[in-house]
Design a protein around this motif. Sequence first.
Motif: not given
Length: 295
Positions: A165-167, A172-174, A230-232
């Motif tokens: 939901d949050h990226v 960073h996601l990859i 928050e992304a983590n």
Amino acid sequence: MATYNGEAYLKDQLESLLRQTFAHWKLTIHDDGSSDNTLAIIRDYQQRDNRIHLLDDGVSGLGSAKNYLHLMQHVDGEYYMFCDQDDIWLENKVARMVDAISRYSKPAAVYTNAYLYKDADITPQKSTTIHPSTVRNTLFFNSGIQGCAVIINHQLLEMLRPFPDHVAMHDHLITMGAVSLGTMTYLDEVHMLYRQHRLNVTGNQLNGYLRKAKSFLCDGKPVIDRAHYEANESFYQRYYDLLDESTKELFRAYFRYANSRSVSERLFILLKNRFVLGDKKGILLFKTVLRKPIN
């Protein structure tokens, strides 16, 4: 490729793609509502080369990260690369990276390096100087390996879909996906000119060790950036069932660090879990003593 008002540099990048020695590629572009000549340039190159495709779906105003995530929902292939509109790829980049990642049958990412490029001058400084490869040396990174430096395989993208939901940023996601759920490998070669200018989405990189040291000591930044924290958190929740127990414990230790008010406790967490920043030892301990844990 995610574009937005890129007319100043877009042609240079597209020409560098046409010069690639590896010819079996498809470029999918999504524009985020450009008001300059970006779309006209894209359509001109579409006419010149049928490997170039514009995803023209009327969606705009996404911002860089969501624009790339939007693209990642509309592509299908064996391998994927992320192409910024303002860089220049050296002619063997695609060939070398496809060769490197083709050795993996499980979820994987491979990244290479770049030289900084400003005002037609190429500096000997490499863009990527910290090299994460595991959860232990990536969680505190506050970033990801530059998307434009990475190639991923279909297995990794399929494992990441649907996205959290949050990226914070697509790269960073990859990066977190590769180190947590697959493999992240560094190909120690330079295959790109990473253009520096005032409109860089992720900011200009500092040149020179003195300026970097001054920034490190005086910029007032926390150890952990809130957006990446928050992304983590979102990453941990989304992929919880796919993480092994040792990886889950590293995430939990990272969360405890961020919420601890005690410097000694934070140092203990770092030492117990052997947290570091990429291949750089000691920097994270130094930051812990000098900075607040999170903003």
